[in-house]
Design an enzyme around this catalytic site. Structure first.
Site, short mmCIF file in Angstrom:
data_model
loop_
_atom_site.label_atom_id
_atom_site.label_comp_id
_atom_site.label_asym_id
_atom_site.label_seq_id
_atom_site.Cartn_x
_atom_site.Cartn_y
_atom_site.Cartn_z
CE1 TYR A 137 6.86 14.14 0.07
CE2 TYR A 137 8.28 14.02 -1.88
CZ TYR A 137 7.71 13.42 -0.76
OH TYR A 137 8.02 12.09 -0.48
CE LYS A 141 10.34 12.67 2.66
NZ LYS A 141 9.61 11.98 3.77
P1 NAD Z 1 1.03 7.97 2.98
O1 NAD Z 1 0.35 9.29 2.77
O2 NAD Z 1 0.30 6.75 2.54
O3 NAD Z 1 1.37 7.79 4.52
C1 NAD Z 1 1.83 8.85 5.33
C2 NAD Z 1 1.18 8.72 6.69
O4 NAD Z 1 1.62 9.86 7.48
C3 NAD Z 1 -0.36 8.79 6.64
O5 NAD Z 1 -0.94 7.66 7.28
C4 NAD Z 1 -0.69 10.09 7.35
O6 NAD Z 1 -1.90 10.04 8.10
C5 NAD Z 1 0.53 10.26 8.27
N1 NAD Z 1 0.68 11.66 8.67
C6 NAD Z 1 0.63 12.77 7.88
N2 NAD Z 1 0.72 13.87 8.62
C7 NAD Z 1 0.85 13.47 9.90
C8 NAD Z 1 0.99 14.17 11.12
N3 NAD Z 1 0.96 15.52 11.20
N4 NAD Z 1 1.12 13.46 12.27
C9 NAD Z 1 1.10 12.08 12.23
N5 NAD Z 1 0.96 11.38 11.10
C10 NAD Z 1 0.83 12.06 9.94
O7 NAD Z 1 2.45 8.09 2.31
P2 NAD Z 1 3.40 6.91 1.77
O8 NAD Z 1 3.22 6.83 0.31
O9 NAD Z 1 3.23 5.71 2.62
O10 NAD Z 1 4.83 7.55 2.04
C11 NAD Z 1 5.56 7.21 3.21
C12 NAD Z 1 6.85 7.98 3.24
O11 NAD Z 1 7.62 7.66 2.08
C13 NAD Z 1 6.71 9.50 3.23
O12 NAD Z 1 7.65 10.05 4.12
C14 NAD Z 1 7.05 9.91 1.82
O13 NAD Z 1 7.64 11.20 1.78
C15 NAD Z 1 8.06 8.84 1.45
N6 NAD Z 1 8.12 8.57 0.02
C16 NAD Z 1 6.99 8.12 -0.62
C17 NAD Z 1 7.05 7.83 -1.98
C18 NAD Z 1 5.83 7.30 -2.71
O14 NAD Z 1 5.88 7.16 -3.93
N7 NAD Z 1 4.74 6.99 -2.02
C19 NAD Z 1 8.25 8.01 -2.67
C20 NAD Z 1 9.39 8.46 -1.99
C21 NAD Z 1 9.31 8.73 -0.63
#
Ligand code: NAD
Length: 239
Positions: A137, A141
């Site tokens: 992951y 990223k």
């Molecule tokens: P999440 O899993 O709730 O949301 C991600 C969304 O992306 C989902 O709705 C999923 O259906 C969609 N998705 C996945 N694959 C896809 C594809 N092939 N085509 C279209 N849509 C697709 O994740 P989150 O917690 O909301 O995270 C959002 C962003 O923040 C991500 O990029 C993650 O890397 C980043 N991030 C999250 C955290 C955390 O703690 N949640 C921390 C740092 C960074």
């Protein structure tokens, strides 16, 4: 000219909050692109598609001025799925933005792009990417972030990457609810360090605010385009 917004991954935890923040301040032209639909709202146009498919993306990006890219596979998957979504998918989204004349692309990156398992104290954006990531992951990223930054100014595109650490808040399902469930089941049998470790967790509203600020202020003359920003609360918390 009024802005039009596309939230890629807008049915996820963060993406949906960005949509709600845009709605709350009265934005009228809001689109969501996601592989699934997790909520209904008549004020939002939904595009169900796969970020790995250019044709899906180009339909969604038409007429959009600002794209927030929050899509990523959930935690605990293998390298191939992370690579295909976070790297290939991000590259395809960049291509679609350039082709469709999108003005701004705000990428949700992660603080993990600079983390190799060693402690970071008072780190800032001058930290380099690490040679060896602790999981696929984090690696993907970084590759996604690099692709975003490289696209700066291509066909006038403005880009930036925001790097929260762990995000917490209502409706979050991947982090704290799992930690609490394990604790309730008596499964917390291991401790890293001496119990005084600090870890950066960012409240969802702060992460959303950072995305909105980036979009509101990333003009051709600002230093935002091409930049990365860690997004934190005031203080790290014991972990
Ligand atoms: P999440 O899993 O709730 O949301 C991600 C969304 O992306 C989902 O709705 C999923 O259906 C969609 N998705 C996945 N694959 C896809 C594809 N092939 N085509 C279209 N849509 C697709 O994740 P989150 O917690 O909301 O995270 C959002 C962003 O923040 C991500 O990029 C993650 O890397 C980043 N991030 C999250 C955290 C955390 O703690 N949640 C921390 C740092 C960074």
């Amino acid at each position: 000219m009024s802005k039009s917004y596309l939230v890629v991954g807008g049915c996820g935890f963060l993406g949906r909050y960005i949509v709600e923040a845009l709605l709350a301040r009265g934005e009228k032209n809001i689109h969501v692109f996601d592989i699934r639909k997790s909520f209904d709202d008549d004020r939002v146009t939904f595009h169900i598609g796969d970020i790995r498919k250019s044709e899906d993306l180009e339909l969604a990006c038409k007429g959009i001025s600002t794209v927030f890219h929050t899509a990523s596979p959930t935690h605990g998957m293998g390298y191939d799925i992370y690579y295909s979504v976070n790297v290939i998918g991000t590259e395809k989204l960049i291509e679609a933005c350039i082709k469709c004349g999108v003005k701004q692309l705000v990428y949700t990156s992660s603080s993990s792009v600079v983390f190799n398992g060693n402690d970071i104290v008072n780190g800032d954006e001058s930290l380099p990417y690490v040679d060896k990531h602790i999981d696929p992951y984090n690696k993907t990223k970084e590759l996604g972030e690099r692709a975003i930054l490289k696209a700066k100014s291509v066909n006038g595109l403005l880009v930036c990457a925001l790097r929260p650490a762990g995000i917490f808040g209502p409706r979050e399902v991947q982090g704290w609810p799992q930690f609490l469930k394990a604790a309730k089941e008596g499964k917390n049998k291991f401790m890293f360090g001496d119990g005084n470790n600090l870890c950066d967790w960012t409240y969802i509203d702060n992460v959303v605010h950072a995305h909105i600020l980036a979009a509101d202020n990333m003009t051709p003359n600002s230093p935002i385009s091409g930049s990365v920003y860690f997004i934190t609360n005031d203080e790290p918390i014991p972990f």
